[in-house]
Design a protein around this motif. Structure first.
Motif, PDB file in Angstrom:
ATOM      1  N   PRO A   1       0.961  -0.874  -0.056  1.00 20.48           N
ATOM      2  CA  PRO A   1      -0.333  -0.174   0.354  1.00 20.48           C
ATOM      3  C   PRO A   1       1.006   1.071  -0.043  1.00 20.48           C
ATOM      4  O   PRO A   1       2.155   1.402   0.322  1.00 20.48           O
ATOM      5  CB  PRO A   1      -0.246  -0.004   1.521  1.00 20.48           C
ATOM      6  N   HIS A   2       0.162   2.726  -0.614  1.00 19.28           N
ATOM      7  CA  HIS A   2       1.362   3.526  -0.321  1.00 19.28           C
ATOM      8  C   HIS A   2       2.433   3.460  -1.924  1.00 19.28           C
ATOM      9  O   HIS A   2       2.620   4.638  -2.088  1.00 19.28           O
ATOM     10  CB  HIS A   2       1.677   3.766   0.968  1.00 19.28           C
ATOM     11  N   THR A   3       2.409   2.851  -2.070  1.00 14.42           N
ATOM     12  CA  THR A   3       3.960   2.580  -3.156  1.00 14.42           C
ATOM     13  C   THR A   3       3.660   1.929  -4.348  1.00 14.42           C
ATOM     14  O   THR A   3       3.606   2.829  -5.360  1.00 14.42           O
ATOM     15  CB  THR A   3       5.144   2.295  -2.443  1.00 14.42           C
TER      16      THR A   3
ATOM     17  N   SER B   1     -11.083  -1.567  -3.774  1.00 16.65           N
ATOM     18  CA  SER B   1     -11.948  -0.595  -3.083  1.00 16.65           C
ATOM     19  C   SER B   1     -10.775   0.258  -1.665  1.00 16.65           C
ATOM     20  O   SER B   1     -11.361   1.286  -0.701  1.00 16.65           O
ATOM     21  CB  SER B   1     -12.243  -0.853  -2.112  1.00 16.65           C
ATOM     22  N   GLY B   2      -9.361   0.377  -2.070  1.00 16.49           N
ATOM     23  CA  GLY B   2      -8.394   0.727  -1.058  1.00 16.49           C
ATOM     24  C   GLY B   2      -8.066   0.388   0.206  1.00 16.49           C
ATOM     25  O   GLY B   2      -7.600   1.042   0.790  1.00 16.49           O
ATOM     26  N   TRP B   3      -9.020  -0.545   0.374  1.00 20.38           N
ATOM     27  CA  TRP B   3      -8.574  -1.730   1.437  1.00 20.38           C
ATOM     28  C   TRP B   3      -7.065  -1.280   2.131  1.00 20.38           C
ATOM     29  O   TRP B   3      -6.812  -1.636   2.892  1.00 20.38           O
ATOM     30  CB  TRP B   3      -9.675  -2.953   1.373  1.00 20.38           C
TER      31      TRP B   3
ATOM     32  N   GLU C   1      -4.692   0.447   1.326  1.00 21.57           N
ATOM     33  CA  GLU C   1      -4.154   1.893   2.250  1.00 21.57           C
ATOM     34  C   GLU C   1      -4.788   2.344   3.851  1.00 21.57           C
ATOM     35  O   GLU C   1      -3.976   2.724   4.058  1.00 21.57           O
ATOM     36  CB  GLU C   1      -4.517   2.314   1.229  1.00 21.57           C
ATOM     37  N   ARG C   2      -6.585   2.205   3.414  1.00 18.65           N
ATOM     38  CA  ARG C   2      -7.008   2.564   5.143  1.00 18.65           C
ATOM     39  C   ARG C   2      -5.717   1.423   6.049  1.00 18.65           C
ATOM     40  O   ARG C   2      -6.656   2.020   7.380  1.00 18.65           O
ATOM     41  CB  ARG C   2      -8.081   1.575   5.091  1.00 18.65           C
ATOM     42  N   ASN C   3      -5.926   0.207   5.551  1.00 20.22           N
ATOM     43  CA  ASN C   3      -6.002  -0.585   7.049  1.00 20.22           C
ATOM     44  C   ASN C   3      -4.142  -0.776   6.709  1.00 20.22           C
ATOM     45  O   ASN C   3      -3.235  -1.883   8.004  1.00 20.22           O
ATOM     46  CB  ASN C   3      -6.118  -2.179   7.575  1.00 20.22           C
ATOM     47  N   ASP C   4      -2.869   0.212   6.542  1.00 19.51           N
ATOM     48  CA  ASP C   4      -1.568   0.020   6.217  1.00 19.51           C
ATOM     49  C   ASP C   4      -1.450  -1.784   6.152  1.00 19.51           C
ATOM     50  O   ASP C   4      -0.210  -2.507   6.743  1.00 19.51           O
ATOM     51  CB  ASP C   4      -1.813   0.692   7.317  1.00 19.51           C
ATOM     52  N   CYS C   5      -2.113  -2.781   5.161  1.00 24.80           N
ATOM     53  CA  CYS C   5      -1.346  -4.196   4.883  1.00 24.80           C
ATOM     54  C   CYS C   5      -1.585  -4.552   4.179  1.00 24.80           C
ATOM     55  O   CYS C   5      -1.872  -3.901   2.709  1.00 24.80           O
ATOM     56  CB  CYS C   5      -3.036  -4.422   5.670  1.00 24.80           C
TER      57      CYS C   5
END
Length: 756
Positions: A479-481, A520-522, A524-528
């Motif tokens: 996520p994020h990257t 769904s961006g899941w 990123e929302r959970n930093d997982c």
């Protein structure tokens, strides 16, 4: 206070054992070995078989075809005297038998202390020797029919006359003397540290010129030129300088030049390893090569574990004790060793030879100190025992596929990798070992079973096979990257966990569900991070977990799986891998879906086996078997529920409910937050100031002016030729890389010219 000189220890059986290094009941067997070792060392290549050993009442006769001994009675009397100074050729380091040059004094002492007799025949003369309590030896000379070589006859007195197996060590040495290959060169200056070289020069009884001729690549002319430059008495600094000079003549001989006995014993697993060990003292260190042969017979039919330890093809005097610790580990104690070696569960008969130009000793009895060879010994013993188990009779070992794989594995690795030059895949390794498996087993080997055996072997070793890589069996999404990294071995090795980006990992064997989560961006929302693996949890995925866990940051690993027998086993295998792999600091959490949970949710249940009567039961995870007295273990024999039975909204809602109460967002501690803020502020200020300064300096006008000047200086360049020459030099580059390199060179010249 009483005074006793060292030589006096040789004239009594009770003290002779100190100098001989063996108990009294082995003095006769040692005396025979010492004389046979001397004969074998003096024999020319191929003549070792001509060393004749005969047992006679109360003693033995050793005869060889060597160069013989000086027939001067005074020389004989001194050489076979226990009172003489230590005379030895062993200070010249060569892979030869013996270590101190103490052997003849032990033989003479054994004759004296047991009230025996001894004769030496050489060059047509017979010398009857009469060792005296004064330490000297009287000699009577008569004629002999021995004109070539030497014949020595030894008869022991009553105390040693009835010793059994008197010739066993000697007969074994003779039997292997000419097997395989051996070193035929001179000594090397690289084999000495400064202390040993200084002692060699200090103790030498020949002119320095003659001593230097003994060294590798030093010609008689060069030996004379070097000797002429040296003073009569050489100091330690001068010896150090001379040692450096000799090393300039040639590099150290490779360990393989020492030779090896080879694969000569039927039904024994065999391994040879070579390498070097450092020898140190004051000043310059040395580098001693070794070549180790290990033979192993593995069978439960053997009475007990046993070992024959040799240095340079002769059995050592040191006592070796064996004891089993764990079922597969054998403790070898003695001669500097006090370690456990992996030999397998079967009883083992080991034969080991360490070929080396110098081995330190622990006593006057020449007990070698083998501790520095522990690692190569361990490697060779393990490999030889693996091959020994594969060679055991088929009715005992059943010639198992695994035993055959272990037997040929190291050779297959060398073949697949080009002797360690290239990486290799698991399938390439399979095809490297396949011909041997076909020949041994007589049937086509199974690749999947081969893969499982390799995985098991790696697990036992605690590391992957050297140089192996595995193809991608899944992906990891950050996520994020936005990075999506295939889980092949090479990618895993290069993987670096981004700092403070994730605090958890979600594993699932179904890649399709991850597309839903990403859209769904899941993550990123959970930093997982998301980790998928095709089928069972792959080795590459487990390696990624190791890397994720190798950090000060906490990490939790959540597993998703179908509600079937395989799903529970996936989670259980991850738990077991966590325990087995050293340094693993991730925490495994099971999210499911479990069959009881799926039934309660009303998800579709599939029937995959109508009737289990007479069929083998499917394995299930331990925690499933323990649930409700085994009800769900029975349920899974015929039924299953897939994660895909949930709709996309239902799946995301279900997963969110699993994460309720868990830390979702990663928030570092105050120190990290402040450091990050300061770094970001500094970068923002730097960018703003850089833009302001460049604008005020008229950067665009400066660039345009420099570009015009550059165009003038490169007007005559053949850019096409530059591209072609660059690609010829580095064909792995893209066509514009040579242009980039040349542009940098021309720009640096332009700027340097302007600065002047």
């Amino acid at each position: 206070m009483f005074e006793r000189e060292d030589w006096m220890l040789f004239r009594n059986l009770s003290t002779l054992t100190q100098k001989a290094g063996v108990p009294q009941h082995k003095l006769a067997i040692l005396a025979a070995k010492e004389l046979v070792d001397n004969s074998l060392d003096s024999a020319k290549k191929g003549q070792s078989a001509a060393v004749d050993l005969t047992e006679i009442p109360s003693g033995f006769i050793v005869q060889d075809l060597g160069a013989g001994i000086s027939p001067d009675p005074e020389v004989i009397a001194k050489l076979f005297s226990i009172k003489r100074p230590l005379l030895s050729s062993k200070l010249i380091r060569l892979p030869a038998r013996g270590a101190l040059g103490n052997g003849l004094r032990v033989v003479v002492g054994t004759v004296l202390a047991s009230e025996g007799s001894m004769t030496v025949e050489t060059c047509g003369k017979r010398f009857d020797l009469y060792p005296q309590d004064t330490g000297e030896t009287l000699v009577e000379t008569t004629d002999s029919d021995v004109n070539i070589g030497t014949r020595i006859t030894v008869q022991f007195g009553p105390a040693l006359a009835k010793q059994k197996n008197m010739l066993s060590w000697s007969e074994f040495a003779i039997s292997i003397a000419d097997l395989g290959t051996s070193y035929g060169g001179k000594t090397s200056p690289w084999w000495y540290d400064e202390d040993a070289f200084f002692e060699l020069i200090f103790s030498s009884r020949v002119p320095l010129e003659d001593l230097l001729k003994c060294f590798h690549k030093v010609s008689p002319k060069e030996a004379k030129e070097i000797a002429d430059l040296m003073p009569g008495a050489i100091s330690r600094p001068e010896a150090r300088s001379l040692l450096k000079t000799l090393r300039d003549f040639a590099p150290a001989p490779k360990p393989t030049t020492l030779g090896k006995i080879g694969d000569v014993f039927p039904n024994y697993g065999y391994c040879n390893v070579t390498g070097t060990v450092e020898v140190t003292g004051r000043g310059l260190s040395g580098e001693v090569p070794y070549s180790i042969d290990v033979y192993a017979k593995c069978s439960d039919e053997l009475e007990e574990d046993s070992i024959i330890m040799m240095v340079n093809r002769t059995i050592i005097t040191g006592e070796m004790r064996l004891m089993r610790q764990k079922a597969h580990e054998l403790g070898i104690i003695g001669s500097g060793l006090r370690n456990l070696f992996d030999v397998g569960k079967k009883k083992v008969e080991l034969i080991i030879n360490v070929c080396v130009p110098y081995c330190p000793i622990k006593s006057d009895g020449k007990d070698p100190d083998l501790l520095r060879f522990h690692d190569p010994l361990s490697k060779a013993i393990k490999k030889a025992c693996s091959r020994g188990r594969a060679l055991a009779p088929k009715d005992e070992s059943k010639a198992s596929q695994r035993a055959v794989i272990e037997h040929y594995l190291e050779d297959a690795i060398e073949k697949a990798s080009g002797n360690g030059t290239y990486r290799y895949s698991l399938r390439q390794l399979f095809y490297a070992v396949r011909p041997s498996m076909l020949e041994t087993l007589g049937k086509e080997p199974d690749y999947n079973y081969f893969s499982s055996v390799i995985t098991a072997i790696e697990g036992e070793r605690g590391a992957d096979l050297p140089g192996i890589y595995r193809d991608s069996r899944g992906t990891i999404y950050h996520p994020h990257t936005g990075e999506e990294i295939p889980l092949g071995t090479l990618n895993v090795e290069r993987y670096k966990r981004p700092q403070y980006t994730i605090n958890s990992v979600l594993f699932c064997e179904k890649e399709g569900l991850f597309s839903i989560l990403r859209e769904s961006g899941w993550p990123e929302r959970n930093d997982c991070a998301l980790v998928s693996s095709k089928g069972f949890a792959s080795r590459a995925a487990r390696d990624v977990l190791d890397l994720l866990g190798d950090s000060d940051e906490p990490i939790y690993f959540y597993s998703l799986h179908d509600g079937d027998n395989a799903g529970g086993l996936i989670h259980q295998s991850l738990i077991e891998e966590t325990k087995a792999r050293k340094g693993r600091r991730v925490h495994i959490v099971n999210l499911g879906i479990e069959p009881w949970e799926a039934v309660e949710m009303g998800l579709q249940v599939e029937t995959h086996r109508e009737d289990t009567a007479g069929k083998r039961l499917l394995p299930v995870a331990d925690y499933v078997a323990a649930k409700d007295d085994g009800y769900w273990a029975d349920w899974l024999q015929t039924k299953r529920v897939e994660l895909n039975a949930m709709t996309s909204p239902q799946f995301i809602s279900w997963l969110d409910s699993k994460f309720e109460g868990l830390q979702r967002k990663l928030v570092p501690d105050e120190r990290v937050i402040r450091q990050t803020f300061n770094h970001q502020s500094e970068e923002a200020i730097r960018q703003a100031l850089t833009a302001k300064i460049l604008k005020e300096a008229g950067i665009n006008d400066l660039v345009n002016a420099a570009m015009q000047k550059l165009q003038g200086s490169i007007e005559g360049l053949d850019l096409t030729q530059i591209v072609e020459d660059g690609l010829a030099l580095n064909p792995q580059h893209r066509w514009d890389k040579p242009l980039d390199n040349r542009a940098i060179q021309e720009t640096l010249k332009l700027i340097a010219g302007d600065s002047q």
